[in-house]
Enzyme design. Structure first.
Site, PDB file in Angstrom:
ATOM      1  N   HIS A 152       0.852  -1.198   0.000  1.00 30.13           N
ATOM      2  CA  HIS A 152       0.000   0.000   0.000  1.00 30.13           C
ATOM      3  C   HIS A 152       0.884   1.243   0.000  1.00 30.13           C
ATOM      4  O   HIS A 152       1.696   1.446   0.906  1.00 30.13           O
ATOM      5  CB  HIS A 152      -0.927  -0.004   1.225  1.00 30.13           C
ATOM      6  CG  HIS A 152      -2.039  -0.989   1.098  1.00 30.13           C
ATOM      7  ND1 HIS A 152      -2.527  -1.723   2.149  1.00 30.13           N
ATOM      8  CD2 HIS A 152      -2.763  -1.364   0.002  1.00 30.13           C
ATOM      9  CE1 HIS A 152      -3.508  -2.509   1.714  1.00 30.13           C
ATOM     10  NE2 HIS A 152      -3.666  -2.317   0.420  1.00 30.13           N
ATOM     11  N   GLU A 212       0.351  -4.796  11.332  1.00 29.02           N
ATOM     12  CA  GLU A 212       0.035  -3.369  11.184  1.00 29.02           C
ATOM     13  C   GLU A 212       0.879  -2.645  12.218  1.00 29.02           C
ATOM     14  O   GLU A 212       0.646  -2.769  13.417  1.00 29.02           O
ATOM     15  CB  GLU A 212      -1.456  -3.108  11.465  1.00 29.02           C
ATOM     16  CG  GLU A 212      -2.416  -3.827  10.532  1.00 29.02           C
ATOM     17  CD  GLU A 212      -2.683  -3.080   9.229  1.00 29.02           C
ATOM     18  OE1 GLU A 212      -2.110  -1.987   9.041  1.00 29.02           O
ATOM     19  OE2 GLU A 212      -3.454  -3.594   8.407  1.00 29.02           O
TER      20      GLU A 212
HETATM   21 ZN    ZN Z   1      -2.031  -1.670   4.219  1.00 29.84          ZN
END
Ligand code: ZN
Length: 373
Positions: free
Chosen positions: A140, A336
């Site tokens: 991302h 994350e």
């Molecule tokens: Zn991500």
């Protein structure tokens, strides 16, 4: 709240998790933003303003830590700042070359805009049976901390070679170079790759983490090219997802995969596309819990762990689920990293090293605890 945010053209950085605990919205300084804040107040929604001037935060991220200080590829200073695409690949290649006795550099693909997708295998030759581990970062674009974490773990692996006694590491430091470059030059909060969508040229990009062939585009993904979670025309339609697939199947053949994202401080495991538990859920869960505990004990930071679909939301076509279900990695985790939403994607540069340390504690705990179990 969702419909109000859409009406007000407020951008949501994250979907609320199942506990509706945190939600970060931006653009609250214009008239529409003020209307959104009034809506929150009228409905007794608790909120706090964490950054009034987003543009300032963006500029701060691009600045070198000292005035007049040139971007450096030396080990000691590289992790003090974020780096653009060119810096990352040049440095990644040069470090691999410096440690060529343990590092092999590969070009595993080429993007729509002709940028190379690089990978490295870090391996020490001795008689020990090695297990193969894959670490993937930067799927991302806007999650700048992810490639920064890969670079810092890369250095750790090259310089502390006791980590290579029992494992061979395969690393893809920046899987979405086009999106990343675009987030540096144009839209800081860009998430997808840069595919030109023929049917809808107004909206570019595919969410690469919805483009893997696992329950493709059924849940938590969209067929609308303008969506942030556009799954693409078909599974593996994108050069980046195809490159990772081929690297995993043909070269890495990992028993464990780690997919580094931001933000939220979570260590989560399959499945994401269904609420059904995987057969080894107990082991996946126990290892993640140990990682969370070790981070807390050593660094004082609180992370959470669990199955993606139960602590986050359902989403199909993810790289982690695919590696687990289709490429037979028995351990697969999405991490994350920092933070919890205070800075979100704008994590300040002085948090790069602490964020990296936490992710490395998680990975090394999971690998060593699994060996012992
Ligand atoms: Zn991500």
């Amino acid at each position: 709240m969702f419909s109000c945010s859409i009406k007000s053209q407020i951008e949501l950085w994250n979907k609320p998790d199942v506990n509706l605990s945190t939600l970060t919205a931006v653009n609250s300084e214009n008239d529409k933003g003020r209307a959104f804040l009034s809506f929150l107040r009228a409905n007794n929604v608790q909120f706090k303003t964490v950054a009034k001037n987003l543009t300032y935060l963006i500029e701060m991220q691009k600045q070198q830590p000292l005035r007049g200080f040139r971007a450096s590829n030396s080990f000691s200073t590289f992790h003090h700042s974020y780096h653009n695409f060119e810096d990352i690949i040049t440095t990644f290649s040069s470090w691999c070359q410096q440690y060529r006795d343990v590092c092999k550099l590969m070009k595993i693909g080429k993007t729509h805009e002709n940028r190379p997708i690089l990978a490295a295998t870090i391996e020490k030759e001795n008689s020990n049976q090695k297990k193969s581990v894959l670490i993937e970062c930067g799927i991302h674009a806007r999650e700048w901390i992810a490639p920064a974490i890969c670079m810092c773990i890369f250095q750790t692996l090259l310089q502390n070679q006791q980590n290579l006694e029992h494992h061979t590491f395969h690393m893809v430091p920046l899987l979405n170079p086009d999106g990343y470059a675009f987030s540096w030059r144009s839209q800081r909060l860009w998430r997808k790759n840069r595919r030109v969508n023929a049917r809808n040229p107004r909206c570019s990009g595919v969410d690469l983490n919805r483009n893997f062939d696992i329950n493709f585009c059924r849940v938590g993904a969209s067929k609308d090219a303008c969506s942030e979670v556009y799954c693409g025309p078909f599974a593996f339609s994108e050069p980046e997802s195809k490159a990772l697939r081929n690297f995993i199947l043909n070269t890495a053949k990992p028993y464990a995969t780690f997919h580094i994202h931001s933000y939220g401080q979570l260590i989560i495991h399959p499945h994401g596309y269904t609420r059904r538990k995987p057969p080894n859920a107990k082991n996946l869960n126990a290892l993640a819990k140990r990682a969370v505990k070790n981070i807390k004990r050593n660094r004082g930071r609180s992370y959470k762990s669990g199955q993606t679909s139960s602590i986050l939301y359902l989403s199909s076509g993810g790289a982690d689920d695919w590696a687990f279900a289709k490429a037979k990695a028995s351990l697969s985790y999405t991490i994350e990293g920092r933070d919890n939403g205070n800075y979100g994607f704008m994590l300040p540069q002085n948090q790069i090293l602490p964020a990296c340390t936490e992710v490395w504690i998680a990975i090394s705990t999971i690998l060593s605890e699994n060996k012992n179990s």
